[in-house]
Motif scaffolding. Structure first.
Motif, mmCIF file in Angstrom:
data_model
loop_
_atom_site.group_PDB
_atom_site.id
_atom_site.type_symbol
_atom_site.label_atom_id
_atom_site.label_comp_id
_atom_site.label_asym_id
_atom_site.label_seq_id
_atom_site.Cartn_x
_atom_site.Cartn_y
_atom_site.Cartn_z
ATOM 1 N N SER A 89 8.090 6.107 10.220
ATOM 2 C CA SER A 89 8.384 4.950 9.379
ATOM 3 C C SER A 89 7.428 4.777 8.207
ATOM 4 O O SER A 89 7.446 3.742 7.550
ATOM 5 N N CYS A 90 6.606 5.792 7.913
ATOM 6 C CA CYS A 90 5.735 5.680 6.732
ATOM 7 C C CYS A 90 6.600 5.707 5.482
ATOM 8 O O CYS A 90 7.364 6.651 5.272
ATOM 9 N N ASN A 145 7.033 -1.295 11.095
ATOM 10 C CA ASN A 145 6.178 -0.757 10.044
ATOM 11 C C ASN A 145 6.426 -1.602 8.778
ATOM 12 O O ASN A 145 7.149 -2.592 8.818
ATOM 13 N N ILE A 173 -0.772 4.548 0.669
ATOM 14 C CA ILE A 173 -1.923 5.423 0.930
ATOM 15 C C ILE A 173 -1.494 6.886 1.009
ATOM 16 O O ILE A 173 -2.162 7.772 0.468
ATOM 17 N N GLY A 174 -0.388 7.145 1.674
ATOM 18 C CA GLY A 174 0.109 8.518 1.758
ATOM 19 C C GLY A 174 -0.519 9.312 2.895
ATOM 20 O O GLY A 174 -0.780 10.513 2.754
ATOM 21 N N LEU A 175 -0.746 8.627 4.023
ATOM 22 C CA LEU A 175 -1.190 9.305 5.247
ATOM 23 C C LEU A 175 -2.501 10.070 5.068
ATOM 24 O O LEU A 175 -2.698 11.138 5.650
ATOM 25 N N GLN A 176 -3.386 9.526 4.265
ATOM 26 C CA GLN A 176 -4.696 10.165 4.098
ATOM 27 C C GLN A 176 -5.410 10.254 5.450
ATOM 28 O O GLN A 176 -5.539 9.268 6.168
ATOM 29 N N ASN A 208 5.680 6.065 2.399
ATOM 30 C CA ASN A 208 4.964 6.574 1.213
ATOM 31 C C ASN A 208 4.879 8.081 1.085
ATOM 32 O O ASN A 208 4.052 8.588 0.347
ATOM 33 N N ASN A 237 0.827 -1.204 0.000
ATOM 34 C CA ASN A 237 0.000 0.000 0.000
ATOM 35 C C ASN A 237 0.855 1.245 0.000
ATOM 36 O O ASN A 237 1.954 1.270 0.541
HETATM 37 C C1 DHB Z 1 1.081 4.504 5.159
HETATM 38 C C2 DHB Z 1 1.702 4.753 6.337
HETATM 39 C C3 DHB Z 1 2.461 3.767 6.894
HETATM 40 O O1 DHB Z 1 3.113 3.945 8.058
HETATM 41 C C4 DHB Z 1 2.570 2.536 6.251
HETATM 42 O O2 DHB Z 1 3.303 1.575 6.780
HETATM 43 C C5 DHB Z 1 1.930 2.307 5.099
HETATM 44 C C6 DHB Z 1 1.179 3.297 4.552
HETATM 45 C C7 DHB Z 1 0.353 5.533 4.443
HETATM 46 O O3 DHB Z 1 -0.549 6.188 4.966
HETATM 47 O O4 DHB Z 1 0.742 5.685 3.295
#
Ligand code: DHB
Length: 301
Positions: A127-128, A190, A69-72, A130, A67
């Motif tokens: 740790s995101c 993560n 998502i990008g922290l939506q 994206n 995924n």
């Molecule tokens: C997102 C954030 C995360 O920490 C992850 O592991 C995967 C996706 C996100 O919102 O993009």
């Protein structure tokens, strides 16, 4: 006894849904009573609303999910207005996952949430994988991980848990840096960076190309990392990465986790957390234990 303590905070059992895989709980509350959960790590909160990354941003693979998502999320103010009233009615530990593009963003989100009693701890998402700014950039460098943890500890009125990235050469080094900066607990791991290529188009399937891999494929990696970090730090660990059944939870506890989070599997079986909580008492008895606390770290000499 299923209860566990993470510092001064008591969890009625070690099971909580992982951030990003349970939203703010409303949908799941329609299918079971959320008060049975040890806690809930709610979706990442940023200062401003975010629409997330362009699509496609999710892909399935045989062993897990990618995924990007990008922290939506609707941003901290809307979350305060629209999500906290619902969460406030629950009797479970709410953990607010905090993200941002800059250190200042993280700190501002913490400040705005500091005085809401419904939130029992902050989980710093460093740790995101994206986003261009913040995210993994902070969690893959020990100095930056140290700095943001220290800043968060200075302003936070609640415990600060730090969620680590597995996309590093030596996760122990990062774990030690955040412990040194005052982290109250470590949440690990993560997602792992991965890619899927659409062979008909001859290009990456995900719009941003790389994405975070979660699911059963990453569990042995996560267990190994939890095991190593347990031997290197003195703060509690919350284990996450690929759990899909009760024995997976027990593996994490034996590796040294005090509690666990369940992510992707909520999409496959929305009842997974409830089922595992129901199965735990018998399973630990079968294995010869009387409590969860007794199992933590038994796989170490
Ligand atoms: C997102 C954030 C995360 O920490 C992850 O592991 C995967 C996706 C996100 O919102 O993009």
């Amino acid at each position: 006894d299923l209860s566990v303590k993470i510092n001064d905070l008591t969890f009625k059992n070690p099971i909580m849904p992982a951030s990003g895989c349970f939203g703010f709980g409303e949908d799941f509350s329609e299918i079971y009573d959320l008060n049975i959960l040890g806690g809930i790590a709610i979706k990442s909160i940023t200062l401003e609303p975010r629409l997330g990354n362009p699509r496609p941003r999710v892909a399935e693979t045989p062993s897990g999910m990618l995924n990007s998502i990008g922290l939506q999320n609707p941003g901290v103010e809307k979350i305060i207005e629209e999500k906290l009233p619902f969460l406030k009615q629950l009797d479970t530990n709410i953990i607010a996952n905090v993200a941002g593009a800059t250190e200042e963003d993280y700190i501002e989100v913490i400040k705005r949430l500091n005085d809401f009693d419904v939130i029992k701890a902050f989980e710093l998402n460093i740790s995101c994988p994206n986003v261009k700014h913040g995210g993994i950039g902070l969690g893959t460098n020990p100095e930056l991980a140290y700095n943001i943890t220290k800043l968060a500890k200075e302003v936070s009125k609640k415990p600060v848990y730090v969620k680590l990235s597995p996309n590093v050469t030596n996760i122990v080094e990062i774990a030690k840096a955040v412990e040194e900066a005052g982290a109250d607990a470590i949440v690990m791991i993560n997602t792992l960076l991965g890619m899927k290529i659409d062979v008909k188009k001859g290009k990456p399937l995900i719009a941003r190309k790389h994405a975070g891999l979660s699911g059963p494929a990453i569990m042995p990696i996560s267990v190994s990392m939890v095991y190593k970090v347990y031997e290197a730090v003195n703060i509690p660990i919350i284990g996450v990465g690929g759990i899909s059944c009760v024995d997976d939870v027990i593996e994490f506890l034996m590796a040294g986790a005090s509690a666990v989070q369940i992510g992707m599997h909520n999409f496959i079986n929305p009842y997974i957390c409830k089922e595992i909580i129901e199965q735990l008492p018998n399973r630990i008895k079968e294995l010869g234990y009387k409590s969860i606390e007794e199992i933590i770290g038994v796989a170490h000499e």
